[in-house]
Design a protein around this motif. Structure first.
Motif, PDB file in Angstrom:
ATOM      1  N   PRO A 134       0.809  -1.231   0.000  1.00  0.00           N
ATOM      2  CA  PRO A 134       0.000   0.000   0.000  1.00  0.00           C
ATOM      3  C   PRO A 134       0.837   1.273   0.000  1.00  0.00           C
ATOM      4  O   PRO A 134       0.426   2.285  -0.586  1.00  0.00           O
ATOM      5  N   THR A 135       2.013   1.243   0.646  1.00  0.00           N
ATOM      6  CA  THR A 135       2.864   2.440   0.675  1.00  0.00           C
ATOM      7  C   THR A 135       3.306   2.819  -0.725  1.00  0.00           C
ATOM      8  O   THR A 135       3.236   3.986  -1.135  1.00  0.00           O
ATOM      9  N   ALA A 137       1.854   1.889  -3.484  1.00  0.00           N
ATOM     10  CA  ALA A 137       0.653   2.240  -4.249  1.00  0.00           C
ATOM     11  C   ALA A 137       0.243   3.686  -3.984  1.00  0.00           C
ATOM     12  O   ALA A 137      -0.149   4.412  -4.903  1.00  0.00           O
ATOM     13  N   ILE A 138       0.336   4.114  -2.731  1.00  0.00           N
ATOM     14  CA  ILE A 138      -0.037   5.486  -2.375  1.00  0.00           C
ATOM     15  C   ILE A 138       0.878   6.490  -3.061  1.00  0.00           C
ATOM     16  O   ILE A 138       0.434   7.544  -3.533  1.00  0.00           O
ATOM     17  N   ILE A 139       2.182   6.172  -3.124  1.00  0.00           N
ATOM     18  CA  ILE A 139       3.128   7.065  -3.809  1.00  0.00           C
ATOM     19  C   ILE A 139       2.720   7.227  -5.270  1.00  0.00           C
ATOM     20  O   ILE A 139       2.712   8.334  -5.816  1.00  0.00           O
ATOM     21  N   GLY A 140       2.357   6.109  -5.903  1.00  0.00           N
ATOM     22  CA  GLY A 140       1.945   6.183  -7.304  1.00  0.00           C
ATOM     23  C   GLY A 140       0.632   6.921  -7.485  1.00  0.00           C
ATOM     24  O   GLY A 140       0.498   7.771  -8.379  1.00  0.00           O
ATOM     25  N   LEU A 141      -0.340   6.621  -6.630  1.00  0.00           N
ATOM     26  CA  LEU A 141      -1.653   7.258  -6.749  1.00  0.00           C
ATOM     27  C   LEU A 141      -1.589   8.759  -6.477  1.00  0.00           C
ATOM     28  O   LEU A 141      -2.375   9.529  -7.036  1.00  0.00           O
ATOM     29  N   SER A 142      -0.642   9.172  -5.628  1.00  0.00           N
ATOM     30  CA  SER A 142      -0.523  10.598  -5.335  1.00  0.00           C
ATOM     31  C   SER A 142      -0.078  11.396  -6.552  1.00  0.00           C
ATOM     32  O   SER A 142      -0.241  12.623  -6.592  1.00  0.00           O
ATOM     33  N   LEU A 143       0.467  10.700  -7.537  1.00  0.00           N
ATOM     34  CA  LEU A 143       0.937  11.367  -8.754  1.00  0.00           C
ATOM     35  C   LEU A 143      -0.103  11.330  -9.862  1.00  0.00           C
ATOM     36  O   LEU A 143       0.140  11.858 -10.949  1.00  0.00           O
ATOM     37  N   ALA A 144      -1.251  10.720  -9.586  1.00  0.00           N
ATOM     38  CA  ALA A 144      -2.273  10.580 -10.625  1.00  0.00           C
ATOM     39  C   ALA A 144      -2.743  11.930 -11.148  1.00  0.00           C
ATOM     40  O   ALA A 144      -2.984  12.098 -12.352  1.00  0.00           O
ATOM     41  N   VAL A 279       9.448   6.974   4.043  1.00  0.00           N
ATOM     42  CA  VAL A 279       8.431   6.336   3.199  1.00  0.00           C
ATOM     43  C   VAL A 279       9.078   5.719   1.963  1.00  0.00           C
ATOM     44  O   VAL A 279       8.759   4.586   1.566  1.00  0.00           O
ATOM     45  N   VAL A 280      10.007   6.454   1.347  1.00  0.00           N
ATOM     46  CA  VAL A 280      10.671   5.972   0.138  1.00  0.00           C
ATOM     47  C   VAL A 280      11.546   4.758   0.449  1.00  0.00           C
ATOM     48  O   VAL A 280      11.850   3.957  -0.440  1.00  0.00           O
TER      49      VAL A 280
END
Length: 328
Positions: A134-135, A137-144, A279-280
């Motif tokens: 999920p971590t 995934a959240i990084i990717g979704l934040s760039l949507a 996080v990274v």
């Protein structure tokens, strides 16, 4: 997924050139997008140079056993914007980028030392797959939002007057731009999934060329018929291109901002970068596990997580020194 070529295999020279172009297209978009989003005079040339320098450092630390490229990290975009927002000048903001990258890099260096001494079992308990997945995934979704915004943009703009000021206005119909982008995406996916051996190795090249070809067709029709909504590509940029560009390195601009830095600003930068670095760290583990499954070799054991972390941390500092962007 199984490799067609192993890490140390050497394809024929012609194939090597094609694969190099494929790799360039894969890494270039993300690497140059970060400075474009952050703005404040950051250049793509410096970001590319910094990413290359950081990658060399990473490879030296991992003894060239880990096939990883350190590109500009989207996760730090907010931190980089904060560095400029809290600075009294652009020069101080550039120095803030370097300070922030050093803070983030030191997190990796410290964790690498802990891993070297204590091993990796504690990481499996602290960050099991249910946390890492999920971590990332959240990084990717934040760039949507950035992805969708860029997908709707065309290159052809005109200056129009608005409230007494001249502003740039895009001529392209956003739906046309989205269509070109979706064609590039789906062609890449189809080639990568269903393509034969040679096609499956270069899906990015085929996908990008397909999207660009469609955009070129729309633009030619728009220019011929005088339909502004179909003008996606500004062909005029080709006449302004130069083969070489001397990068404007971050550390050169940052030197002018040393006198404008104080303890309060450094503390603000640290607070903007350190949590993101933690996080990274989860993303670092996930990326290396995924690559390990592809190359059928556990990178967390050989060359070892402590080496990949150390290479990533130091490489990120070096990359930011030249290009301003932390590289992961």
């Amino acid at each position: 997924m199984q490799l067609i070529y192993n890490v140390k295999d050497k394809p024929k020279f012609g194939q090597l050139i094609v694969f190099a172009i494929q790799q360039l297209l894969a890494i270039m978009a993300a690497t140059i997008a970060v400075p474009a989003i952050v703005g404040n005079g950051m250049t793509a040339a410096a970001a590319l140079f910094g990413a290359g320098a950081g990658t060399i450092i990473y490879q030296l630390f991992t003894k060239f056993r880990s096939p990883v490229f350190l590109g500009s990290s989207f996760a730090f975009i907010g931190s980089m914007c904060a560095a400029f927002a809290g600075a009294v000048s652009a020069q101080a903001g550039y120095l803030g980028l370097i300070i922030g990258a050093v803070c983030a890099g030191l997190v990796y260096v410290i964790i690498s030392l802990i891993v070297k001494i204590a091993g990796v079992k504690w990481i499996a308990k602290l960050m099991p797959p249910v946390v890492i997945g999920p971590t990332v995934a959240i990084i990717g979704l934040s760039l949507a939002g950035n992805a969708i915004g860029d997908l709707q943009k065309g290159d052809v703009n005109v200056l129009v007057e608005a409230e007494g000021e001249m502003v740039s206005q895009m001529l392209t119909n956003p739906l046309i731009a989205v269509l070109c982008g979706l064609v590039a995406l789906f062609v890449t996916m189809i080639c990568s999934t269903y393509g034969k051996k040679s096609i499956k190795l270069i899906p990015f090249i085929i996908g990008i060329l397909s999207g660009y070809a469609l955009a070129a067709v729309f633009t030619v029709i728009g220019n011929s018929a005088g339909i502004d909504a179909l003008k996606v590509i500004d062909f005029g940029v080709f006449s302004q291109m130069s083969l070489f560009e001397i990068p404007r390195f971050t550390f050169l601009t940052a030197m002018d901002g040393i006198k404008e830095i104080n303890a309060s600003y450094i503390g603000t930068i640290a607070m903007a970068y350190l949590p993101v670095a933690c996080v990274v760290f989860a993303e670092h583990i996930a990326d290396h596990k995924n690559i390990s499954s592809i190359i059928e070799k556990d990178l967390l054991k050989e060359p070892g997580l402590h080496r990949t972390l150390l290479g990533d941390g130091v490489g990120s500092m070096v990359g930011a020194f030249f290009g301003g962007c932390p590289n992961t």
